[in-house]
Design a protein around this motif. Structure first.
Motif, PDB file in Angstrom:
ATOM      1  N   THR A  67      45.652  38.804  70.592  1.00 30.67           N
ATOM      2  CA  THR A  67      44.709  37.585  70.582  1.00 30.67           C
ATOM      3  C   THR A  67      44.261  37.366  68.987  1.00 30.67           C
ATOM      4  O   THR A  67      43.496  38.232  68.535  1.00 30.67           O
ATOM      5  CB  THR A  67      43.470  37.873  71.466  1.00 30.67           C
ATOM      6  N   TYR A  68      44.078  36.163  68.666  1.00 27.76           N
ATOM      7  CA  TYR A  68      43.642  35.920  67.335  1.00 27.76           C
ATOM      8  C   TYR A  68      42.467  34.672  67.374  1.00 27.76           C
ATOM      9  O   TYR A  68      42.522  34.118  68.289  1.00 27.76           O
ATOM     10  CB  TYR A  68      44.799  35.593  66.371  1.00 27.76           C
ATOM     11  N   TYR A  69      41.859  34.893  66.452  1.00 29.72           N
ATOM     12  CA  TYR A  69      40.754  33.825  66.439  1.00 29.72           C
ATOM     13  C   TYR A  69      40.809  32.735  65.167  1.00 29.72           C
ATOM     14  O   TYR A  69      41.439  33.186  64.137  1.00 29.72           O
ATOM     15  CB  TYR A  69      39.378  34.636  66.452  1.00 29.72           C
ATOM     16  N   TYR A  70      40.462  31.702  65.577  1.00 27.66           N
ATOM     17  CA  TYR A  70      40.791  30.743  64.346  1.00 27.66           C
ATOM     18  C   TYR A  70      39.531  29.815  64.125  1.00 27.66           C
ATOM     19  O   TYR A  70      38.351  29.384  65.085  1.00 27.66           O
ATOM     20  CB  TYR A  70      41.809  29.722  64.529  1.00 27.66           C
ATOM     21  N   GLU A  85      46.420  33.368  71.714  1.00 24.30           N
ATOM     22  CA  GLU A  85      47.177  34.350  71.985  1.00 24.30           C
ATOM     23  C   GLU A  85      48.514  34.182  71.653  1.00 24.30           C
ATOM     24  O   GLU A  85      49.059  33.192  72.003  1.00 24.30           O
ATOM     25  CB  GLU A  85      47.029  34.844  73.628  1.00 24.30           C
ATOM     26  N   ILE A 106      42.878  31.797  60.440  1.00 23.70           N
ATOM     27  CA  ILE A 106      43.208  32.792  61.606  1.00 23.70           C
ATOM     28  C   ILE A 106      42.971  34.122  61.109  1.00 23.70           C
ATOM     29  O   ILE A 106      43.242  34.453  60.049  1.00 23.70           O
ATOM     30  CB  ILE A 106      44.582  32.258  61.953  1.00 23.70           C
ATOM     31  N   TYR A 107      41.934  34.686  62.165  1.00 22.00           N
ATOM     32  CA  TYR A 107      41.570  36.130  61.890  1.00 22.00           C
ATOM     33  C   TYR A 107      42.260  37.018  63.087  1.00 22.00           C
ATOM     34  O   TYR A 107      42.411  36.552  64.123  1.00 22.00           O
ATOM     35  CB  TYR A 107      40.086  36.267  62.133  1.00 22.00           C
ATOM     36  N   THR A 143      45.437  27.807  73.952  1.00 20.68           N
ATOM     37  CA  THR A 143      45.103  29.128  73.902  1.00 20.68           C
ATOM     38  C   THR A 143      46.277  30.124  73.647  1.00 20.68           C
ATOM     39  O   THR A 143      46.140  31.446  73.751  1.00 20.68           O
ATOM     40  CB  THR A 143      44.190  29.808  75.014  1.00 20.68           C
ATOM     41  N   ARG A 167      41.870  40.536  65.461  1.00 22.25           N
ATOM     42  CA  ARG A 167      40.654  41.117  66.428  1.00 22.25           C
ATOM     43  C   ARG A 167      39.609  41.830  65.546  1.00 22.25           C
ATOM     44  O   ARG A 167      38.535  41.961  65.951  1.00 22.25           O
ATOM     45  CB  ARG A 167      41.143  41.902  67.534  1.00 22.25           C
ATOM     46  N   LYS A 193      36.170  26.376  66.907  1.00 24.36           N
ATOM     47  CA  LYS A 193      36.151  27.757  66.833  1.00 24.36           C
ATOM     48  C   LYS A 193      36.692  28.085  68.019  1.00 24.36           C
ATOM     49  O   LYS A 193      36.045  27.977  69.234  1.00 24.36           O
ATOM     50  CB  LYS A 193      34.965  28.685  66.615  1.00 24.36           C
ATOM     51  N   SER A 194      37.637  28.903  68.142  1.00 23.49           N
ATOM     52  CA  SER A 194      38.312  29.285  69.395  1.00 23.49           C
ATOM     53  C   SER A 194      39.368  30.519  69.247  1.00 23.49           C
ATOM     54  O   SER A 194      39.367  31.177  68.004  1.00 23.49           O
ATOM     55  CB  SER A 194      39.121  28.192  69.860  1.00 23.49           C
ATOM     56  N   PHE A 195      40.268  30.599  69.958  1.00 25.67           N
ATOM     57  CA  PHE A 195      41.329  31.860  70.042  1.00 25.67           C
ATOM     58  C   PHE A 195      42.596  31.278  70.659  1.00 25.67           C
ATOM     59  O   PHE A 195      42.738  30.147  71.085  1.00 25.67           O
ATOM     60  CB  PHE A 195      40.641  32.916  70.877  1.00 25.67           C
TER      61      PHE A 195
END
Length: 170
Positions: A147-150, A165, A115-116, A87, A118, A161-163
């Motif tokens: 923090t980014y989400y992938y 930092e 990757i996205y 993470t 916030r 799916k997770s995040f």
């Protein structure tokens, strides 16, 4: 020997048919799957390949049969670890946590990562991810600490799916 694999589903088995002091005994060996999953390429070969293992413990048994002695067996446990998700990355080129890495993914082909930020905007995409994202966007610009989400797609049908930092030294 027993083996522990990081999200790898193929390995080699290694047994011996006979020791040197009993080489004249008429014997044969056979690999069998005891539990878990796996396809043994050549069950009569002491050093064969096993594929299609599953996450968790997979137990194979090597049995030697002889015309003069009772059968003897030994088991090998091959533990396949699931994908680890981290993470935090600290892309400062110190060799520690510089990349978003999923042990075992580098041996697979066709793993896609998206990757996205916030706000849900895509900042990075790779259709054949090889553990090489270091917190940069599509244009190789360093992303801000945040923090980014992938979404990680692993063929044939696994989705994680997770995040993550990004932390950067000031």
């Amino acid at each position: 020997p027993d083996q522990v694999l990081d999200y790898r589903f193929t390995t080699n088995l290694a047994a011996e048919l006979l020791s040197a002091d009993v080489a004249e005994v008429n014997a044969s060996g056979t690999w069998n799957l005891v539990s878990g999953s796996g396809l043994i390429a050549n069950p009569g070969d002491p050093a064969t390949r096993v594929t299609e293992l599953q996450v968790g413990d997979n137990v194979c048994e090597w049995t030697i049969s002889s015309t003069y002695c009772p059968d003897v067996s030994d088991q090998v446990t091959i533990t396949v670890n699931d994908i680890e998700t981290y993470t935090v990355i600290t892309p400062n080129n110190d060799g520690f946590n510089d990349f978003l890495a999923f042990p075992g993914v580098e041996e697979l082909r066709g793993c896609e990562i998206i990757i996205y930020n916030r706000w849900g905007m895509e900042v990075y995409r790779n259709a054949d991810y090889q553990n090489d994202w270091d917190g940069r966007d599509h244009n190789e610009r360093e992303l801000i600490p945040d923090t980014y989400y992938y979404i990680l797609r692993i063929p044939p049908d696994r989705i994680i799916k997770s995040f993550v930092e990004i932390r950067r030294s000031q």
